[in-house]
Scaffold this active site. Structure first.
Site, mmCIF file in Angstrom:
data_model
loop_
_atom_site.group_PDB
_atom_site.id
_atom_site.type_symbol
_atom_site.label_atom_id
_atom_site.label_comp_id
_atom_site.label_asym_id
_atom_site.label_seq_id
_atom_site.Cartn_x
_atom_site.Cartn_y
_atom_site.Cartn_z
ATOM 1 N N ASP A 1 -7.071 5.245 -3.972
ATOM 2 C CA ASP A 1 -7.531 4.185 -3.413
ATOM 3 C C ASP A 1 -7.969 5.725 -2.912
ATOM 4 O O ASP A 1 -8.086 6.739 -4.076
ATOM 5 C CB ASP A 1 -6.506 3.583 -2.294
ATOM 6 C CG ASP A 1 -7.488 3.522 -0.644
ATOM 7 O OD1 ASP A 1 -7.836 2.757 -0.700
ATOM 8 O OD2 ASP A 1 -7.454 4.359 -0.006
ATOM 9 N N LYS B 1 0.876 -0.751 0.105
ATOM 10 C CA LYS B 1 0.088 -0.217 -0.025
ATOM 11 C C LYS B 1 0.809 1.082 -0.797
ATOM 12 O O LYS B 1 2.384 1.356 0.465
ATOM 13 C CB LYS B 1 -0.871 -0.163 1.534
ATOM 14 C CG LYS B 1 -1.938 0.819 1.339
ATOM 15 C CD LYS B 1 -3.717 0.517 0.589
ATOM 16 C CE LYS B 1 -4.925 1.243 0.138
ATOM 17 N NZ LYS B 1 -5.424 0.381 -0.678
HETATM 18 P P1 NDP Z 1 -12.546 8.257 -3.035
HETATM 19 O O1 NDP Z 1 -11.431 9.080 -2.773
HETATM 20 O O2 NDP Z 1 -12.910 8.000 -4.344
HETATM 21 O O3 NDP Z 1 -14.105 8.300 -2.273
HETATM 22 C C1 NDP Z 1 -14.394 8.039 -0.938
HETATM 23 C C2 NDP Z 1 -15.568 9.081 -0.215
HETATM 24 O O4 NDP Z 1 -15.692 8.922 1.315
HETATM 25 C C3 NDP Z 1 -15.225 10.104 -0.305
HETATM 26 O O5 NDP Z 1 -16.624 10.445 -0.233
HETATM 27 C C4 NDP Z 1 -14.652 11.380 0.464
HETATM 28 O O6 NDP Z 1 -15.706 12.027 0.679
HETATM 29 C C5 NDP Z 1 -15.515 10.160 1.762
HETATM 30 N N1 NDP Z 1 -14.789 10.161 3.027
HETATM 31 C C6 NDP Z 1 -13.084 10.276 2.572
HETATM 32 N N2 NDP Z 1 -12.094 10.446 4.134
HETATM 33 C C7 NDP Z 1 -13.670 10.378 4.851
HETATM 34 C C8 NDP Z 1 -13.676 10.750 6.278
HETATM 35 N N3 NDP Z 1 -12.126 11.015 7.244
HETATM 36 N N4 NDP Z 1 -14.643 10.912 6.385
HETATM 37 C C9 NDP Z 1 -16.057 11.048 5.648
HETATM 38 N N5 NDP Z 1 -15.808 10.887 4.668
HETATM 39 C C10 NDP Z 1 -14.695 10.295 4.333
HETATM 40 O O7 NDP Z 1 -12.062 6.839 -1.974
HETATM 41 P P2 NDP Z 1 -12.707 5.213 -2.400
HETATM 42 O O8 NDP Z 1 -14.367 5.025 -2.919
HETATM 43 O O9 NDP Z 1 -11.618 4.547 -3.402
HETATM 44 O O10 NDP Z 1 -12.609 4.497 -1.509
HETATM 45 C C11 NDP Z 1 -13.543 4.607 -0.208
HETATM 46 C C12 NDP Z 1 -13.239 3.441 0.822
HETATM 47 O O11 NDP Z 1 -13.052 1.617 0.104
HETATM 48 C C13 NDP Z 1 -11.686 3.611 0.559
HETATM 49 O O12 NDP Z 1 -11.790 2.875 2.576
HETATM 50 C C14 NDP Z 1 -10.539 2.429 0.387
HETATM 51 O O13 NDP Z 1 -9.183 2.193 1.174
HETATM 52 C C15 NDP Z 1 -11.763 1.215 0.011
HETATM 53 N N6 NDP Z 1 -11.152 0.845 -1.091
HETATM 54 C C16 NDP Z 1 -11.178 1.036 -2.428
HETATM 55 C C17 NDP Z 1 -10.797 0.083 -3.388
HETATM 56 C C18 NDP Z 1 -10.653 1.069 -4.620
HETATM 57 O O14 NDP Z 1 -10.945 0.180 -5.823
HETATM 58 N N7 NDP Z 1 -10.861 2.387 -4.793
HETATM 59 C C19 NDP Z 1 -10.111 -1.243 -3.215
HETATM 60 C C20 NDP Z 1 -10.909 -1.628 -1.898
HETATM 61 C C21 NDP Z 1 -11.054 -0.867 -1.150
HETATM 62 P P3 NDP Z 1 -14.655 13.482 0.363
HETATM 63 O O15 NDP Z 1 -14.958 13.989 -1.649
HETATM 64 O O16 NDP Z 1 -15.966 14.823 0.751
HETATM 65 O O17 NDP Z 1 -13.539 13.433 0.261
#
Ligand code: NDP
Length: 476
Positions: free
Chosen positions: A190, A150
């Site tokens: 991510d 990671k």
């Molecule tokens: P994105 O950056 O595309 O989206 C993240 C979302 O979560 C955004 O809407 C963001 O809000 C919100 N968010 C992030 N941090 C916070 C916080 N501290 N409090 C509240 N809201 C928050 O990321 P992903 O969708 O890619 O990832 C989401 C999760 O899925 C993570 O845990 C990641 O590790 C996991 N994951 C992702 C994979 C992938 O293929 N992308 C694979 C496996 C797991 P805002 O827009 O306001 O920042």
């Protein structure tokens, strides 16, 4: 002297369950966690992830003490390599900016290191270590040849211009390129790293090395990306929920669903839910929770988050009957608004520890009987215990969100053969992988007499595959 030729497939040296052996195991797990806290201070998320895995492994160690004799635990909690670097880049005013960069190459027993890059101001070395540790077992569960890694940075993409994002990505890759390769380490996206960032990172790698090769996944479809990769994590989390429901003779059709997050994982979870006839009624971003009782308007959500990149609050302009619940509307309340809305199924898809014990109790009280985690470690340890005690269908992230990394491996396979597969082929493989992960977790849970505990099943099944490979490789 350790016997490296242990036939682990037949390793059923059941340790007698005597008080002495029990005490030895208790001390062992406790000592390992204590020593982690000394050697890696202030990495609370990493301890949380390690503690969950070690607690789940107790019954395995009782049956197969050779894992302890080989010191697999001490070896597996220590990353093979941790790279930390300075990232200097120029903002739009020409001023030098500095961020921290990380890549943790945690475990390569099963294949090249694989795991995403996170760009978020909250990122520390402990965050990356927890994510890398989870990734080892998740990747093992896919059954594919993938090690765990990671990376990321404390860079905050919010409010940055496109040119600043590009310069930052170029500066990040200028350091990272020397540590990655198609058979060495293959990062992906991510939080904060999507198609745009992967494009800039890939362009810089190509410029520096002159090589056009699969060193990243999540690439654009015209330059080596896999059809279906963008959708895979969200779709996979829904397929995992379908598998859990099928085992309980239920279906997802007609179910009301809570989704948190509004990024890549949340959007494609919502897309698949709508396609399957379920009704997702929420999503959230760092500003608040959007509740649309009529069901989320996917096209509108995509326009706000994928095209305009603005706040979810903008949704209300087109859909005034929806609500955007912010912390100000939820004063003094413990927990997170999204989990206190009545529904049948929950998909946490935002970030770690976004679902606490208070939230878990609200979900259970409101009748939620299935939770499938799209995010990594979104539920706190206390929340998980509430779900397990209640006996609901609970799919931990390392199993339920493994569809993303599995499809990344499909992208690597396509890059190696210079092919591009159609969506049906990728989606069929994704469905089969998610069904297989569910089966492994359920069968392993049953093998250890806790048939509904998929956390135990996922951790033991993932660990066994990695640990057996480590034993085969000797002391390296
Ligand atoms: P994105 O950056 O595309 O989206 C993240 C979302 O979560 C955004 O809407 C963001 O809000 C919100 N968010 C992030 N941090 C916070 C916080 N501290 N409090 C509240 N809201 C928050 O990321 P992903 O969708 O890619 O990832 C989401 C999760 O899925 C993570 O845990 C990641 O590790 C996991 N994951 C992702 C994979 C992938 O293929 N992308 C694979 C496996 C797991 P805002 O827009 O306001 O920042």
């Amino acid at each position: 002297m350790v016997d490296n030729n242990t036939d682990h497939n037949n390793a059923d040296h059941n340790t007698p369950d005597t008080p002495d052996n029990h005490r030895h195991l208790e001390t062992y797990v406790h000592d390992t966690l204590t020593s982690l806290k000394h050697s890696s201070p202030a990495q609370t998320e990493f301890y949380q992830a390690a503690e969950e895995v070690l607690e789940c492994l107790r019954p395995l160690f009782k049956r197969c003490p050779h894992y302890l004799e080989h010191n697999i635990i001490e070896r597996i909690v220590e990353p093979e390599r941790q790279i930390m670097f300075r990232i200097c880049w120029a903002d739009d005013n020409g001023k030098a900016q500095v961020n921290k960069g990380y890549r943790v190459q945690f475990n390569s027993a099963l294949g090249p290191y694989k795991g995403g890059l996170r760009f978020h101001p909250s990122v520390t070395s402990g965050t990356i270590k927890f994510l890398g540790f989870e990734q080892i077992f998740k990747n093992a569960l896919t059954g594919l040849p993938l090690g765990g890694g990671k990376g990321g940075s404390n860079f905050d993409p919010k409010g940055k211009s496109d040119a600043e994002i590009m310069r930052f990505c170029q500066a990040y890759m200028t350091e990272l390129y020397r540590h990655i390769g198609p058979t060495q380490d293959v990062p992906a996206g991510d939080i904060g790293v999507g198609a745009r960032e992967v494009g800039y990172l890939y362009g810089q790698y190509k410029r520096i090395t002159g090589r056009y090769e699969g060193i990243l996944t999540g690439k654009g479809l015209e330059w080596g990306g896999s059809i279906g990769r963008k959708e895979a994590t969200g779709y996979g989390a829904v397929y995992f929920a379908q598998n859990m429901l099928k085992a309980r003779r239920e279906t997802i059709e007609g179910k009301t669903c809570l989704v948190s997050g509004a990024g890549n994982v949340a959007i494609y979870t919502i897309e698949k839910l709508l396609e399957l006839g379920a009704k997702p009624i929420t999503c959230s971003d760092s500003g608040g929770t959007l509740h649309d009782p009529e069901g989320i308007d996917l096209a509108l959500l995509k326009d706000i988050k994928e095209v305009k990149r603005t706040s979810l609050e903008d949704y209300l302009t087109a859909r005034p009957d929806a609500r955007y619940i912010t912390a100000a509307d939820y004063p003094g309340e413990e927990g997170h608004a999204v989990w206190h809305i009545k529904a049948d199924i929950a998909f946490p898809c935002a970030t770690q520890n976004e679902l606490t014990a208070v939230d878990a109790e609200a979900l259970l009280k409101n009748g939620v009987d299935c939770v499938s985690e799209g995010a990594n470690m979104p539920s706190t340890a206390d929340a998980i215990n509430r779900f397990l005690d209640a006996g609901i269908a609970y799919g931990p992230g390392k199993a339920a969100n493994a569809g993303g990394v599995a499809t990344s491996q499909l992208e690597m396979a396509q890059n190696n053969s210079m092919e591009q597969w159609p969506l049906e082929k990728v989606d069929d493989k994704l469905k089969a992988i998610m069904a297989d992960i569910h089966e492994q977790c359920a069968e392993t849970a049953a093998e250890f007499d806790e048939p509904t505990n998929l956390v135990l099943g996922a951790n033991i099944a993932g660990f066994r595959r990695v640990a057996d490979a480590m034993i085969d490789h000797g002391i390296v």
